[in-house]
Design a protein around this motif. Structure first.
Motif, PDB file in Angstrom:
ATOM      1  N   GLY A  42      38.436  42.029  38.458  1.00  0.00           N
ATOM      2  CA  GLY A  42      39.046  40.752  38.100  1.00  0.00           C
ATOM      3  C   GLY A  42      39.575  40.759  36.673  1.00  0.00           C
ATOM      4  O   GLY A  42      40.671  40.262  36.409  1.00  0.00           O
ATOM      5  N   MET A  43      38.808  41.343  35.758  1.00  0.00           N
ATOM      6  CA  MET A  43      39.268  41.437  34.362  1.00  0.00           C
ATOM      7  C   MET A  43      40.526  42.283  34.275  1.00  0.00           C
ATOM      8  O   MET A  43      41.464  41.944  33.546  1.00  0.00           O
ATOM      9  CB  MET A  43      38.174  42.025  33.465  1.00  0.00           C
ATOM     10  CG  MET A  43      37.031  41.081  33.222  1.00  0.00           C
ATOM     11  SD  MET A  43      35.823  41.693  32.024  1.00  0.00           S
ATOM     12  CE  MET A  43      35.368  43.258  32.723  1.00  0.00           C
ATOM     13  N   GLU A  44      40.556  43.398  34.995  1.00  0.00           N
ATOM     14  CA  GLU A  44      41.737  44.255  34.984  1.00  0.00           C
ATOM     15  C   GLU A  44      42.948  43.532  35.560  1.00  0.00           C
ATOM     16  O   GLU A  44      44.071  43.694  35.078  1.00  0.00           O
ATOM     17  CB  GLU A  44      41.472  45.557  35.736  1.00  0.00           C
ATOM     18  CG  GLU A  44      40.604  46.524  34.961  1.00  0.00           C
ATOM     19  CD  GLU A  44      41.118  46.784  33.539  1.00  0.00           C
ATOM     20  OE1 GLU A  44      42.305  47.134  33.371  1.00  0.00           O
ATOM     21  OE2 GLU A  44      40.334  46.616  32.592  1.00  0.00           O
ATOM     22  N   SER A  45      42.725  42.701  36.559  1.00  0.00           N
ATOM     23  CA  SER A  45      43.813  41.911  37.128  1.00  0.00           C
ATOM     24  C   SER A  45      44.347  40.916  36.100  1.00  0.00           C
ATOM     25  O   SER A  45      45.565  40.700  36.006  1.00  0.00           O
ATOM     26  CB  SER A  45      43.336  41.188  38.383  1.00  0.00           C
ATOM     27  OG  SER A  45      44.398  40.533  39.012  1.00  0.00           O
ATOM     28  N   VAL A  46      43.465  40.322  35.314  1.00  0.00           N
ATOM     29  CA  VAL A  46      43.906  39.422  34.242  1.00  0.00           C
ATOM     30  C   VAL A  46      44.765  40.210  33.252  1.00  0.00           C
ATOM     31  O   VAL A  46      45.842  39.763  32.858  1.00  0.00           O
ATOM     32  CB  VAL A  46      42.710  38.754  33.531  1.00  0.00           C
ATOM     33  CG1 VAL A  46      43.150  38.046  32.256  1.00  0.00           C
ATOM     34  CG2 VAL A  46      42.015  37.781  34.464  1.00  0.00           C
ATOM     35  N   ARG A  47      44.302  41.388  32.851  1.00  0.00           N
ATOM     36  CA  ARG A  47      45.080  42.217  31.912  1.00  0.00           C
ATOM     37  C   ARG A  47      46.491  42.476  32.448  1.00  0.00           C
ATOM     38  O   ARG A  47      47.466  42.391  31.721  1.00  0.00           O
ATOM     39  CB  ARG A  47      44.396  43.557  31.685  1.00  0.00           C
ATOM     40  CG  ARG A  47      43.162  43.505  30.832  1.00  0.00           C
ATOM     41  CD  ARG A  47      42.679  44.936  30.558  1.00  0.00           C
ATOM     42  NE  ARG A  47      41.313  44.994  30.133  1.00  0.00           N
ATOM     43  CZ  ARG A  47      40.900  44.790  28.876  1.00  0.00           C
ATOM     44  NH1 ARG A  47      41.749  44.473  27.941  1.00  0.00           N
ATOM     45  NH2 ARG A  47      39.615  44.902  28.579  1.00  0.00           N
ATOM     46  N   LYS A  48      46.587  42.826  33.745  1.00  0.00           N
ATOM     47  CA  LYS A  48      47.870  43.173  34.355  1.00  0.00           C
ATOM     48  C   LYS A  48      48.796  41.977  34.515  1.00  0.00           C
ATOM     49  O   LYS A  48      50.010  42.118  34.429  1.00  0.00           O
ATOM     50  CB  LYS A  48      47.653  43.790  35.743  1.00  0.00           C
ATOM     51  CG  LYS A  48      47.071  45.164  35.740  1.00  0.00           C
ATOM     52  CD  LYS A  48      46.929  45.652  37.173  1.00  0.00           C
ATOM     53  CE  LYS A  48      45.927  46.773  37.265  1.00  0.00           C
ATOM     54  NZ  LYS A  48      45.606  47.121  38.647  1.00  0.00           N
ATOM     55  N   SER A  96      47.639  31.803  24.388  1.00  0.00           N
ATOM     56  CA  SER A  96      46.445  32.496  23.921  1.00  0.00           C
ATOM     57  C   SER A  96      46.004  33.551  24.932  1.00  0.00           C
ATOM     58  O   SER A  96      45.639  34.672  24.550  1.00  0.00           O
ATOM     59  CB  SER A  96      45.319  31.495  23.667  1.00  0.00           C
ATOM     60  OG  SER A  96      44.171  32.147  23.195  1.00  0.00           O
ATOM     61  N   VAL A  97      46.031  33.224  26.224  1.00  0.00           N
ATOM     62  CA  VAL A  97      45.679  34.217  27.242  1.00  0.00           C
ATOM     63  C   VAL A  97      46.662  35.385  27.179  1.00  0.00           C
ATOM     64  O   VAL A  97      46.260  36.549  27.185  1.00  0.00           O
ATOM     65  CB  VAL A  97      45.650  33.596  28.658  1.00  0.00           C
ATOM     66  CG1 VAL A  97      45.453  34.672  29.721  1.00  0.00           C
ATOM     67  CG2 VAL A  97      44.538  32.565  28.759  1.00  0.00           C
ATOM     68  N   LYS A  98      47.942  35.082  27.089  1.00  0.00           N
ATOM     69  CA  LYS A  98      48.961  36.138  27.008  1.00  0.00           C
ATOM     70  C   LYS A  98      48.700  37.052  25.811  1.00  0.00           C
ATOM     71  O   LYS A  98      48.846  38.268  25.908  1.00  0.00           O
ATOM     72  CB  LYS A  98      50.360  35.529  26.872  1.00  0.00           C
ATOM     73  CG  LYS A  98      50.879  34.879  28.128  1.00  0.00           C
ATOM     74  CD  LYS A  98      52.257  34.291  27.855  1.00  0.00           C
ATOM     75  CE  LYS A  98      52.854  33.643  29.060  1.00  0.00           C
ATOM     76  NZ  LYS A  98      54.171  33.039  28.761  1.00  0.00           N
ATOM     77  N   ASN A  99      48.331  36.461  24.683  1.00  0.00           N
ATOM     78  CA  ASN A  99      48.133  37.229  23.446  1.00  0.00           C
ATOM     79  C   ASN A  99      46.812  37.982  23.406  1.00  0.00           C
ATOM     80  O   ASN A  99      46.694  38.983  22.700  1.00  0.00           O
ATOM     81  CB  ASN A  99      48.205  36.297  22.226  1.00  0.00           C
ATOM     82  CG  ASN A  99      49.585  35.736  22.000  1.00  0.00           C
ATOM     83  OD1 ASN A  99      50.586  36.346  22.366  1.00  0.00           O
ATOM     84  ND2 ASN A  99      49.651  34.559  21.418  1.00  0.00           N
ATOM     85  N   ASN A 100      45.805  37.511  24.131  1.00  0.00           N
ATOM     86  CA  ASN A 100      44.465  38.103  24.022  1.00  0.00           C
ATOM     87  C   ASN A 100      44.069  39.027  25.165  1.00  0.00           C
ATOM     88  O   ASN A 100      43.274  39.933  24.969  1.00  0.00           O
ATOM     89  CB  ASN A 100      43.413  36.989  23.896  1.00  0.00           C
ATOM     90  CG  ASN A 100      43.409  36.358  22.535  1.00  0.00           C
ATOM     91  OD1 ASN A 100      42.964  36.953  21.572  1.00  0.00           O
ATOM     92  ND2 ASN A 100      43.943  35.150  22.435  1.00  0.00           N
ATOM     93  N   ALA A 101      44.601  38.817  26.358  1.00  0.00           N
ATOM     94  CA  ALA A 101      44.081  39.510  27.539  1.00  0.00           C
ATOM     95  C   ALA A 101      44.308  41.022  27.520  1.00  0.00           C
ATOM     96  O   ALA A 101      43.396  41.779  27.851  1.00  0.00           O
ATOM     97  CB  ALA A 101      44.674  38.918  28.804  1.00  0.00           C
ATOM     98  N   THR A 102      45.491  41.462  27.148  1.00  0.00           N
ATOM     99  CA  THR A 102      45.803  42.884  27.312  1.00  0.00           C
ATOM    100  C   THR A 102      44.976  43.787  26.404  1.00  0.00           C
ATOM    101  O   THR A 102      44.614  44.894  26.802  1.00  0.00           O
ATOM    102  CB  THR A 102      47.304  43.165  27.099  1.00  0.00           C
ATOM    103  OG1 THR A 102      47.690  42.666  25.819  1.00  0.00           O
ATOM    104  CG2 THR A 102      48.135  42.499  28.167  1.00  0.00           C
ATOM    105  N   GLU A 103      44.648  43.336  25.213  1.00  0.00           N
ATOM    106  CA  GLU A 103      43.910  44.168  24.261  1.00  0.00           C
ATOM    107  C   GLU A 103      42.463  43.735  24.070  1.00  0.00           C
ATOM    108  O   GLU A 103      41.778  44.239  23.186  1.00  0.00           O
ATOM    109  CB  GLU A 103      44.629  44.168  22.908  1.00  0.00           C
ATOM    110  CG  GLU A 103      46.048  44.696  22.950  1.00  0.00           C
ATOM    111  CD  GLU A 103      46.128  46.167  23.370  1.00  0.00           C
ATOM    112  OE1 GLU A 103      45.246  46.943  22.957  1.00  0.00           O
ATOM    113  OE2 GLU A 103      47.065  46.509  24.098  1.00  0.00           O
ATOM    114  N   ALA A 104      42.000  42.781  24.861  1.00  0.00           N
ATOM    115  CA  ALA A 104      40.654  42.243  24.684  1.00  0.00           C
ATOM    116  C   ALA A 104      39.589  43.316  24.905  1.00  0.00           C
ATOM    117  O   ALA A 104      39.704  44.149  25.796  1.00  0.00           O
ATOM    118  CB  ALA A 104      40.429  41.085  25.647  1.00  0.00           C
TER     119      ALA A 104
END
Length: 111
Positions: A42-48, A96-104
């Motif tokens: 699920g976390m990886e799906s958020v990143r993608k 904020s999600v766009k800015n934080n998810a990929t590198e979190a």
């Protein structure tokens, strides 16, 4: 400081994650998962899916307050925001999600 995913396990044995912004505020909460592996997927799906604006479903709660869902490519909801006081605040939450998810980073509190 960057955002982070925080994985937790509930008393009933299910897993979920929160995406926290750099300031520590929760900007996205997952559904409950039966396994830690499913939670990690699920976390990886958020990143993608976080960077694509069309994956955000801007909604209104039963009390008339704005919030959003983040959807995967298959249109399944992978995360839900808090309830916001205004549409402008909700839109800041999406950014904020766009800015934080990929590198979190990942903070696994189940270990």
């Amino acid at each position: 400081m960057m955002g982070k995913f925080v994985i937790t396990k509930s008393e009933n044995g299910s897993f979920h994650f929160n995406l926290k912004a750099a300031n520590g505020e929760i900007v996205l909460t997952s559904e409950s998962y039966n396994s830690k592996a499913a939670c990690e997927n699920g976390m990886e799906s958020v990143r993608k899916n976080a960077s694509e604006d069309s994956n955000y479903d801007r909604k209104e709660s039963s009390i008339g307050k704005p919030y959003f869902n983040l959807k995967a490519a298959n249109h399944q909801v992978i995360g839900t925001s808090e309830i916001y006081s205004s549409a402008a605040s909700r839109d800041k939450g999406i950014e904020s999600v766009k800015n934080n998810a990929t590198e979190a980073t990942i903070d696994d509190q189940t270990a």
